[in-house]
Write an enzyme that holds these catalytic residues in place. Sequence first.
Site, PDB file in Angstrom:
ATOM      1  N   GLU A  94       0.817  -1.205   0.000  1.00  0.00           N
ATOM      2  CA  GLU A  94       0.000   0.000   0.000  1.00  0.00           C
ATOM      3  C   GLU A  94       0.856   1.263   0.000  1.00  0.00           C
ATOM      4  OE1 GLU A  94      -2.376  -0.080   3.497  1.00  0.00           O
ATOM      5  OE2 GLU A  94      -3.057  -2.131   3.173  1.00  0.00           O
ATOM      6  N   CYS A 107       2.941   8.372   1.522  1.00  0.00           N
ATOM      7  CA  CYS A 107       3.447   7.408   2.501  1.00  0.00           C
ATOM      8  C   CYS A 107       3.715   6.098   1.759  1.00  0.00           C
ATOM      9  CB  CYS A 107       2.399   7.220   3.588  1.00  0.00           C
ATOM     10  SG  CYS A 107       2.911   6.155   4.929  1.00  0.00           S
ATOM     11  N   CYS A 114       5.537  -7.384   7.735  1.00  0.00           N
ATOM     12  CA  CYS A 114       6.532  -6.828   8.652  1.00  0.00           C
ATOM     13  C   CYS A 114       6.860  -7.853   9.729  1.00  0.00           C
ATOM     14  CB  CYS A 114       5.982  -5.548   9.292  1.00  0.00           C
ATOM     15  SG  CYS A 114       7.167  -4.655  10.325  1.00  0.00           S
ATOM     16  N   CYS A 118       4.096  -5.244  15.903  1.00  0.00           N
ATOM     17  CA  CYS A 118       3.572  -4.293  16.887  1.00  0.00           C
ATOM     18  C   CYS A 118       2.088  -4.583  17.113  1.00  0.00           C
ATOM     19  CB  CYS A 118       3.761  -2.859  16.397  1.00  0.00           C
ATOM     20  SG  CYS A 118       5.513  -2.387  16.226  1.00  0.00           S
ATOM     21  N   CYS A 121      -0.655  -2.644  14.986  1.00  0.00           N
ATOM     22  CA  CYS A 121      -0.430  -2.471  13.548  1.00  0.00           C
ATOM     23  C   CYS A 121      -0.974  -3.651  12.748  1.00  0.00           C
ATOM     24  CB  CYS A 121       1.060  -2.303  13.265  1.00  0.00           C
ATOM     25  SG  CYS A 121       1.443  -2.098  11.514  1.00  0.00           S
ATOM     26  N   GLY A 159       5.890  -2.308   6.570  1.00  0.00           N
ATOM     27  CA  GLY A 159       7.264  -2.752   6.721  1.00  0.00           C
ATOM     28  C   GLY A 159       8.102  -1.858   7.613  1.00  0.00           C
ATOM     29  N   SER A 191      10.660   6.428   8.896  1.00  0.00           N
ATOM     30  CA  SER A 191      10.139   6.068  10.216  1.00  0.00           C
ATOM     31  C   SER A 191      10.571   4.651  10.578  1.00  0.00           C
ATOM     32  CB  SER A 191       8.613   6.164  10.213  1.00  0.00           C
ATOM     33  OG  SER A 191       8.082   5.735  11.451  1.00  0.00           O
ATOM     34  N   LEU A 214       7.580   5.509  19.106  1.00  0.00           N
ATOM     35  CA  LEU A 214       7.853   5.434  20.548  1.00  0.00           C
ATOM     36  C   LEU A 214       6.695   4.767  21.293  1.00  0.00           C
ATOM     37  CD1 LEU A 214       9.523   6.094  23.026  1.00  0.00           C
ATOM     38  CD2 LEU A 214       8.802   8.476  22.837  1.00  0.00           C
ATOM     39  N   HIS A 215       5.573   5.448  21.390  1.00  0.00           N
ATOM     40  CA  HIS A 215       4.297   4.917  21.883  1.00  0.00           C
ATOM     41  C   HIS A 215       4.238   4.619  23.380  1.00  0.00           C
ATOM     42  CE1 HIS A 215       3.716   4.951  17.682  1.00  0.00           C
ATOM     43  NE2 HIS A 215       4.356   3.831  17.437  1.00  0.00           N
ATOM     44  N   CYS A 332      -2.667   1.395   8.410  1.00  0.00           N
ATOM     45  CA  CYS A 332      -1.699   0.753   7.532  1.00  0.00           C
ATOM     46  C   CYS A 332      -1.900  -0.759   7.509  1.00  0.00           C
ATOM     47  CB  CYS A 332      -0.290   1.095   8.018  1.00  0.00           C
ATOM     48  SG  CYS A 332       0.972   0.517   6.911  1.00  0.00           S
TER      49      CYS A 332
END
Length: 349
Positions: A94, A107, A114, A118, A121, A159, A191, A214-215, A332
């Site tokens: 995408e 983007c 990936c 996470c 995600c 990714g 990123s 970070l999160h 995403c």
Amino acid sequence: MSTTKIPLLGKTLDELKTLVAELGMPKFTANQLASWMYEKKVASIDEMTNLSLKNRELLKENYEVGASAPVHEMRSVDGTVKYLFRTPEGDYIESVYIPDDDRATLCVSSQVGCKMNCKFCMTGKQGYTASLTAAQILNQIYSIPERDTLTNVVFMGMGEPFDNLDEVLRALTVLTADYGYQWSPKRITVSSVGLRKGLVRFLEESDCHLAISLHSPFPAQRRELMPAEKAFSITEMVEILRRYDFSKQRRLSFEYIVFKGVNDSLVYAKELVRLLRGLDCRMNLIRFHAIPNVDLEGTDMDSMIAFRDYLTAHGLFATIRASRGEDIFAACGMLSTAKQQAEKNADNN
């Protein structure tokens, strides 16, 4: 893109020089090839009319430009467009085009799926399939209708860019080189969740902006949200970042998705200030887009504003990123996941 011919797209000038030398063509042909692709953006070798017919035919035996149009697109009421591309192997990736006043950002993805997994995600839920080549990365820019109006590119799609750093750096070289797109590195942001070797190499070899996911400022909680924390903690990462100068050309930012009741209280804001004190950076606060089978919610705007105001008041410049494209599988990985699932269902029927 054909699976049998080699894409010219994504090759650096040095690689093009090697290629034409091997084919017995004049040295200047390399510059001509670069100009046709990166300046004129042709779709085929036949369009490269200042190359002799003989050389064009010679090139076509084993090479092609390597550009392929999106196979699907979804347009949001706010102008955001999500493009779906298919790789030669049949996988989906995408890209998202985001217009915003005088800015037009794309983007782009760097991998199919990936490895980082996470929690929040959708791409991570797909697992990892493959890393994209520089040609496949650049094709996302090359093959959209808005390509000539883009002001910025961010590597924040599917990714982990630092897990595919050779190809990402090759794409960045083409984007910023005099023979390529001639973009300033200030127009490009990469990123990453933060992989130690990739981080250091990127900082040494590229001048593009850096954004770190970070999160949570607390390592134990960040590990729950982002398994990559186990291998390379945020505290170690910040210490490495302190060695570099972010006051001039390159900008350092941290991405912080705000989850309701998880990381949205002032306890977290205070710890962020402590963790990043003295580091020249900014904080991008992002409201969470819900994804299936994940027990996380986005926080309310009042909490986000209070969080932002605390950070800014204590010396950590923060902004709230506007939510875009919520009506078109905005998160995403959602569109590619839906496409893959639809094909599986069709195969099973």
